[in-house]
Scaffold this motif. Structure first.
Motif, mmCIF file in Angstrom:
data_model
loop_
_atom_site.group_PDB
_atom_site.id
_atom_site.type_symbol
_atom_site.label_atom_id
_atom_site.label_comp_id
_atom_site.label_asym_id
_atom_site.label_seq_id
_atom_site.Cartn_x
_atom_site.Cartn_y
_atom_site.Cartn_z
ATOM 1 N N PRO A 78 0.816 -1.217 0.000
ATOM 2 C CA PRO A 78 0.000 0.000 0.000
ATOM 3 C C PRO A 78 0.852 1.270 0.000
ATOM 4 C CG PRO A 78 -0.696 -1.526 1.735
ATOM 5 C CD PRO A 78 0.628 -1.995 1.238
ATOM 6 N N SER A 79 0.308 2.283 -0.650
ATOM 7 C CA SER A 79 0.986 3.567 -0.768
ATOM 8 C C SER A 79 0.579 4.497 0.368
ATOM 9 C CB SER A 79 0.624 4.216 -2.103
ATOM 10 O OG SER A 79 -0.761 4.585 -2.102
ATOM 11 N N PHE A 80 1.291 5.609 0.476
ATOM 12 C CA PHE A 80 0.902 6.612 1.462
ATOM 13 C C PHE A 80 -0.482 7.186 1.137
ATOM 14 C CE2 PHE A 80 4.941 8.152 3.836
ATOM 15 C CZ PHE A 80 5.302 6.848 4.081
ATOM 16 N N ARG A 81 -0.855 7.197 -0.120
ATOM 17 C CA ARG A 81 -2.209 7.656 -0.490
ATOM 18 C C ARG A 81 -3.254 6.677 0.041
ATOM 19 N NH1 ARG A 81 -3.953 11.545 -3.335
ATOM 20 N NH2 ARG A 81 -1.828 12.009 -4.028
ATOM 21 N N ASP A 82 -2.968 5.382 -0.069
ATOM 22 C CA ASP A 82 -3.872 4.392 0.511
ATOM 23 C C ASP A 82 -4.015 4.620 2.013
ATOM 24 O OD1 ASP A 82 -4.197 3.044 -1.964
ATOM 25 O OD2 ASP A 82 -2.375 1.874 -1.602
ATOM 26 N N GLY A 83 -2.895 4.943 2.659
ATOM 27 C CA GLY A 83 -2.927 5.191 4.094
ATOM 28 C C GLY A 83 -3.764 6.408 4.446
ATOM 29 N N ALA A 84 -3.624 7.466 3.661
ATOM 30 C CA ALA A 84 -4.430 8.666 3.916
ATOM 31 C C ALA A 84 -5.917 8.355 3.786
ATOM 32 C CB ALA A 84 -4.022 9.777 2.951
ATOM 33 N N LYS A 85 -6.254 7.458 2.872
ATOM 34 C CA LYS A 85 -7.668 7.096 2.697
ATOM 35 C C LYS A 85 -8.210 6.349 3.901
ATOM 36 C CE LYS A 85 -7.587 6.970 -2.371
ATOM 37 N NZ LYS A 85 -7.703 6.125 -3.586
ATOM 38 N N TYR A 86 -7.443 5.411 4.450
ATOM 39 C CA TYR A 86 -7.984 4.715 5.622
ATOM 40 C C TYR A 86 -7.922 5.603 6.858
ATOM 41 C CZ TYR A 86 -3.279 2.899 7.141
ATOM 42 O OH TYR A 86 -1.980 2.734 7.562
ATOM 43 N N MET A 87 -6.988 6.551 6.898
ATOM 44 C CA MET A 87 -6.984 7.487 8.007
ATOM 45 C C MET A 87 -8.179 8.434 7.928
ATOM 46 S SD MET A 87 -4.612 6.690 10.118
ATOM 47 C CE MET A 87 -5.006 8.079 11.175
ATOM 48 N N ALA A 88 -8.671 8.700 6.720
ATOM 49 C CA ALA A 88 -9.886 9.514 6.585
ATOM 50 C C ALA A 88 -11.074 8.789 7.198
ATOM 51 C CB ALA A 88 -10.144 9.829 5.113
ATOM 52 N N PHE A 89 -11.147 7.470 6.984
ATOM 53 C CA PHE A 89 -12.209 6.665 7.593
ATOM 54 C C PHE A 89 -12.078 6.680 9.116
ATOM 55 C CE2 PHE A 89 -13.543 2.508 9.299
ATOM 56 C CZ PHE A 89 -14.867 2.489 8.905
ATOM 57 N N THR A 90 -10.874 6.448 9.616
ATOM 58 C CA THR A 90 -10.636 6.419 11.056
ATOM 59 C C THR A 90 -10.950 7.774 11.689
ATOM 60 O OG1 THR A 90 -8.878 4.810 10.677
ATOM 61 C CG2 THR A 90 -8.944 5.842 12.831
ATOM 62 N N GLN A 91 -10.572 8.854 11.001
ATOM 63 C CA GLN A 91 -10.849 10.192 11.516
ATOM 64 C C GLN A 91 -12.347 10.447 11.597
ATOM 65 O OE1 GLN A 91 -8.221 12.751 12.325
ATOM 66 N NE2 GLN A 91 -10.063 13.258 13.505
ATOM 67 N N ALA A 92 -13.086 10.004 10.588
ATOM 68 C CA ALA A 92 -14.538 10.193 10.594
ATOM 69 C C ALA A 92 -15.176 9.435 11.750
ATOM 70 C CB ALA A 92 -15.129 9.754 9.261
#
Length: 341
Positions: free
Chosen positions: A310-324
């Motif tokens: 996974p890329s850092f972009r993939d990580g930002a996407k799952y962190m968006a879910f976690t943040q929500a």
């Protein structure tokens, strides 16, 4: 073959159980330097795994000219700082999950990644890894018809004993917003079904204080249980239960469609398909089982001069879910998940 010299920051459980054994199997990989919070543990790791040097600080690993790439295996509170420090010194970076303390940190890491041609990669989730290619194949072939609901249940008893000492994963100063399996399963959900668009979440801490370091009790800062109701951008609904405070449950991911339901288990190499005709076990064909090749994947990406997956972009996407999820628990309302293009 170009030799890749590895520096390790954080010689704890995940490094010892997965990354170091994986790296030792690869040709053209040298274990060059290691640092750990406790220097004696760094010395032990150096002796056990054959690192050339053991350092007292992680900065020394990043500054060592004999290190080409760094495995960051610390808790999330150090991921952004170490990543920035390593990239600034020309080191490729593999970071353990969860990516960051929160979404703003993850976006800063993504911006750093976009500013360099150095290889970066995040550790992928082992959950459902074995069945992933076959499950995605069945979904693409329309085996379930229209996907209408995704049901996720991840119960465990890791925090059910009130006498158990405070774990570092229950500390917000080390974990940030990363509670339970929320982030790791957010990553799986993103990959299989696309992003969640909106969600509502509730959190519960059943044991509010725990013993810590023989110095009395400390407050538990992250929830013992999280329940999420959401909707994917593509339309299906989501219900998810994450809990560390129950006994006897079975972690599973069920995908409900107009023609059938597919149930997956985190470590299994088979699926259960239920239709009007009954239930059928689907063993994943041997050539479709996805094995753990994480360390090899990162080394190959370094040698080929590309970003890892996974890329850092993939990580930002799952962190968006976690943040929500964290924001919904905090505000008590439905939250839109940030879109990461």
């Amino acid at each position: 073959m170009m030799t890749i010299r590895i520096g390790l920051i954080g010689a704890g459980g995940i490094a010892r159980s997965r990354h170091l054994p994986g790296l030792q199997k690869l040709e053209g990989v040298e274990l060059a330097a290691v640092a750990n919070r406790r220097y004696d543990n760094a010395l032990k790791a150096a002796e056990e795994y054959g690192f050339g040097k053991a350092y007292r600080t992680w900065q020394e690993v990043a500054e060592d000219p004999a290190v080409d790439a760094v495995f960051v295996c610390t808790p999330p509170y150090l991921h952004k700082e170490i990543t920035a420090y390593c990239l600034a010194r020309g080191k490729h970076v593999f970071s353990q999950a969860r990516m960051a303390m929160n979404l703003p940190e993850a976006l800063e890491m993504l911006k750093l990644d976009e500013s360099t041609r150095l290889t970066t990669m995040l550790c992928p989730p082992p959950n459902y890894m074995k069945v992933e290619p076959y499950a995605l194949q069945l979904l693409a072939e329309g085996t379930l018809g229209d996907i209408r609901h995704v049901s996720l249940t991840h119960p465990s008893g890791q925090y059910s004993d009130p006498r158990k000492p405070l774990h570092w994963r229950q500390r917000a100063d080390l974990q940030g917003i990363n509670a339970l399996d929320v982030g790791i399963m957010g990553e799986v959900l993103n990959k299989w079904f696309g992003p969640v668009k909106t969600l509502y979440a509730e959190g519960q801490t059943w044991v509010t204080e725990r013993p810590q370091d023989n110095e009395g009790f400390s407050r538990v800062e992250l929830p013992d249980s999280v329940t999420v109701i959401g909707r994917f951008a593509r339309g299906p609904q989501l219900t998810a239960l994450f809990s560390g405070a129950v006994q006897g449950g079975t972690p599973q991911l069920s995908i409900h469609g107009s023609r059938g339901t597919l149930t997956c288990y985190p470590e299994a190499s088979y699926l259960l398909l239920r239709t009007v005709e009954g239930e059928k076990r689907l063993d994943v064909p041997a050539d479709r089982i996805k094995e753990w090749t994480v360390e090899r994947d990162f080394i190959e990406a370094v040698r080929q001069g590309r970003k890892g997956d996974p890329s850092f972009r993939d990580g930002a996407k799952y962190m968006a879910f976690t943040q929500a999820v964290a924001d919904s628990i905090r505000t008590g309302g439905r939250v839109a998940v940030a879109e990461i293009s």
